[in-house]
Design a protein around this motif. Structure first.
Motif, PDB file in Angstrom:
ATOM      1  N   ILE A   3       0.841  -1.205   0.000  1.00  0.00           N
ATOM      2  CA  ILE A   3       0.000   0.000   0.000  1.00  0.00           C
ATOM      3  C   ILE A   3       0.869   1.245   0.000  1.00  0.00           C
ATOM      4  O   ILE A   3       0.602   2.220  -0.714  1.00  0.00           O
ATOM      5  N   TRP A   4       1.944   1.220   0.803  1.00  0.00           N
ATOM      6  CA  TRP A   4       2.853   2.374   0.852  1.00  0.00           C
ATOM      7  C   TRP A   4       3.604   2.532  -0.461  1.00  0.00           C
ATOM      8  O   TRP A   4       3.851   3.656  -0.911  1.00  0.00           O
ATOM      9  N   ASN A   6       2.434   1.722  -3.339  1.00  0.00           N
ATOM     10  CA  ASN A   6       1.467   2.299  -4.266  1.00  0.00           C
ATOM     11  C   ASN A   6       1.322   3.801  -4.041  1.00  0.00           C
ATOM     12  O   ASN A   6       1.224   4.570  -5.006  1.00  0.00           O
ATOM     13  N   GLN A   7       1.324   4.231  -2.775  1.00  0.00           N
ATOM     14  CA  GLN A   7       1.215   5.661  -2.485  1.00  0.00           C
ATOM     15  C   GLN A   7       2.412   6.424  -3.031  1.00  0.00           C
ATOM     16  O   GLN A   7       2.270   7.537  -3.544  1.00  0.00           O
ATOM     17  N   GLN A  10       1.983   6.657  -6.817  1.00  0.00           N
ATOM     18  CA  GLN A  10       0.985   7.679  -7.158  1.00  0.00           C
ATOM     19  C   GLN A  10       1.535   9.082  -6.910  1.00  0.00           C
ATOM     20  O   GLN A  10       1.239  10.024  -7.660  1.00  0.00           O
ATOM     21  N   ASP A 138      -2.192  -4.448  -5.733  1.00  0.00           N
ATOM     22  CA  ASP A 138      -2.208  -3.227  -4.936  1.00  0.00           C
ATOM     23  C   ASP A 138      -1.663  -2.014  -5.664  1.00  0.00           C
ATOM     24  O   ASP A 138      -1.773  -0.889  -5.164  1.00  0.00           O
ATOM     25  N   SER A 256       0.912  12.412  -1.127  1.00  0.00           N
ATOM     26  CA  SER A 256       0.332  11.081  -1.222  1.00  0.00           C
ATOM     27  C   SER A 256       0.497  10.300   0.079  1.00  0.00           C
ATOM     28  O   SER A 256      -0.445   9.648   0.554  1.00  0.00           O
ATOM     29  N   ILE A 257       1.684  10.379   0.677  1.00  0.00           N
ATOM     30  CA  ILE A 257       1.911   9.696   1.948  1.00  0.00           C
ATOM     31  C   ILE A 257       1.073  10.345   3.060  1.00  0.00           C
ATOM     32  O   ILE A 257       0.502   9.662   3.912  1.00  0.00           O
ATOM     33  N   GLN A 260      -2.381   9.093   3.002  1.00  0.00           N
ATOM     34  CA  GLN A 260      -2.502   7.736   3.513  1.00  0.00           C
ATOM     35  C   GLN A 260      -2.519   7.725   5.036  1.00  0.00           C
ATOM     36  O   GLN A 260      -3.230   6.926   5.660  1.00  0.00           O
ATOM     37  N   ILE A 261      -1.759   8.621   5.625  1.00  0.00           N
ATOM     38  CA  ILE A 261      -1.726   8.696   7.095  1.00  0.00           C
ATOM     39  C   ILE A 261      -3.033   9.258   7.639  1.00  0.00           C
ATOM     40  O   ILE A 261      -3.609   8.752   8.603  1.00  0.00           O
ATOM     41  N   ASN A 262      -3.506  10.340   7.009  1.00  0.00           N
ATOM     42  CA  ASN A 262      -4.732  11.001   7.444  1.00  0.00           C
ATOM     43  C   ASN A 262      -5.382  11.655   6.225  1.00  0.00           C
ATOM     44  O   ASN A 262      -4.686  12.298   5.442  1.00  0.00           O
ATOM     45  N   PRO A 263      -6.695  11.495   6.056  1.00  0.00           N
ATOM     46  CA  PRO A 263      -7.347  12.093   4.879  1.00  0.00           C
ATOM     47  C   PRO A 263      -7.121  13.596   4.757  1.00  0.00           C
ATOM     48  O   PRO A 263      -7.130  14.135   3.654  1.00  0.00           O
TER      49      PRO A 263
END
Length: 299
Positions: A3-4, A6-7, A10, A138, A256-257, A260-263
Motif C-alpha cells: 500500500i505504501w 502504491n502511495q 501515485q 495493490d 500522497s503519503i 494515507q496517514i490522514n485524509p
C-alpha cells in the motif's frame, strides 16, 4: 507494505503534474527574475479555452491544443511587452504586484463570463480520465497520470536542449545572465524576454490542459495551482528545470503519503515539506554568506 509502495508511485506520478505547472514559473524566474503571480490564473484561462472548444465546437481536448497553445504564446508575448517589461523598471516588487493584480482581473473576468460552476475536460477524453494499468493487486498506474509524467519529462528535456543547442536558447541564457550587456553582442533583450515569456505560457497551456483533464476547475482555481507550482519550484531550486521535476515529485510523494496517514494530511504534509526545505535553504544561504564575509575579512 505494498500500500505504501502504491502511495509512493501515485505521488511520483502526481509530481509529474506539479512539474508541468511549475515549469513555466521556474523558467520565467530563471530568465527574467520575475515571480508571476498570475501563473495559476493563466493556466485556468487555458483550461477554459480548451473547454469552450470541446463543449461548443466538438474539438478533442488534445487536438484543441493546436489552437490554445499558440494563443497562450501570444498572451505571453503581449504580457511581457505590456506589463512585465514596464513593471521591471520599478524594481523587484512592482512585477509581483502587477501580476497579482492581473490574476485578480483574470479571475473576475472568468467568473463574470462562466459563472461559479465547476467544469472538467474529463468527459471529453472518455475512459482516459479514469483508466489505468494494473501492475499488481495493490499497484496501478493511471494512464492519464502516466501521460502527464512523460509529458513533464519531455517538456523539461526539450527546454534544456532548446536552451543549450539553439541560437535563441543561448540568447535567452545570455540575457538571463546579463540583460544590460547582451546588447553589445547584437542580442535584443526585449525580444528575447518576450520570446521567453511566450515559451513559458506554452507550458502553462499544457498545464491547464492536464488540470482540466484530471480534475475540475472554476474561475478561482488558479490560486491553489500557483501555490503548488511555487512549492515545487522552491523545493527543486527556483530556476532549475530538472530541479522542478524533482521538486514536483517530492511534493507529490509527500502529499500522497500524508493522505494515507490522514485524509486531511494531503495538503498539510506537502506544505510542511515545503516549509522545511525553504528553511533549510535559507539556513544554508545564511551560512554561505557568513563564510564569504569571513573569507573576505581574512583576505
Amino acid at each position: 507494505m505494498m500500500i505504501w509502495v502504491n502511495q509512493i508511485v501515485q505521488g511520483i506520478l502526481l509530481g509529474g503534474y506539479y512539474a508541468v505547472i511549475a515549469c513555466g514559473l521556474s523558467f520565467m524566474f530563471s530568465v527574467m527574475r520575475i515571480i508571476n503571480l498570475a501563473h495559476g490564473s493563466l493556466a485556468i484561462v487555458a483550461a477554459f479555452g480548451l473547454y469552450v472548444l470541446a463543449d461548443q465546437f466538438g474539438f478533442d481536448p488534445f487536438g484543441a491544443l493546436i489552437i490554445v497553445l499558440p494563443a497562450m504564446g501570444v498572451i505571453g508575448w503581449v504580457l511581457q511587452r505590456t506589463i512585465l517589461e514596464r513593471s521591471q523598471r520599478g524594481g523587484m516588487l512592482v512585477p509581483i504586484l502587477s501580476t497579482f493584480g492581473l490574476s485578480i482581473v483574470i479571475d473576475n473576468l472568468l467568473f463574470e463570463h462562466f459563472g461559479a460552476d465547476t467544469r472538467s475536460l474529463a468527459p471529453y477524453i472518455d475512459e482516459l480520465s479514469w483508466d489505468s494499468w494494473q501492475l499488481t493487486d495493490d499497484i496501478s498506474i493511471g494512464k492519464l497520470a502516466a501521460i502527464t509524467f512523460v509529458t513533464a519529462v519531455l517538456i523539461l528535456g526539450g527546454l534544456q536542449l532548446f536552451l543549450t543547442r539553439t541560437q535563441l536558447g543561448r540568447a535567452i541564457r545570455a540575457t538571463a545572465e546579463d540583460p544590460d550587456t547582451v546588447g553589445l553582442i547584437g542580442i535584443n533583450a526585449r525580444r528575447v524576454n518576450a520570446a521567453a515569456a511566450a515559451i513559458a505560457m506554452l507550458t502553462v497551456g499544457v498545464a491547464g490542459a492536464f488540470l482540466g483533464m484530471r480534475a475540475t476547475f472554476d474561475p478561482y482555481a488558479g490560486g491553489p495551482q500557483l501555490i503548488f507550482a511555487f512549492e515545487a519550484a522552491v523545493i527543486g531550486g527556483a530556476g532549475s528545470l530538472w530541479g522542478t521535476l524533482i521538486g514536483g515529485i517530492v511534493l507529490g510523494v509527500a502529499q500522497s503519503i500524508g493522505a494515507q496517514i490522514n485524509p486531511q494530511g494531503f495538503l498539510i504534509t506537502g506544505h510542511v515539506v515545503f516549509l522545511v526545505v525553504l528553511l533549510a535553504r535559507l539556513h544554508v544561504d545564511e551560512i554561505g554568506t557568513r563564510f564569504r564575509k569571513t573569507m573576505r575579512r581574512s583576505a
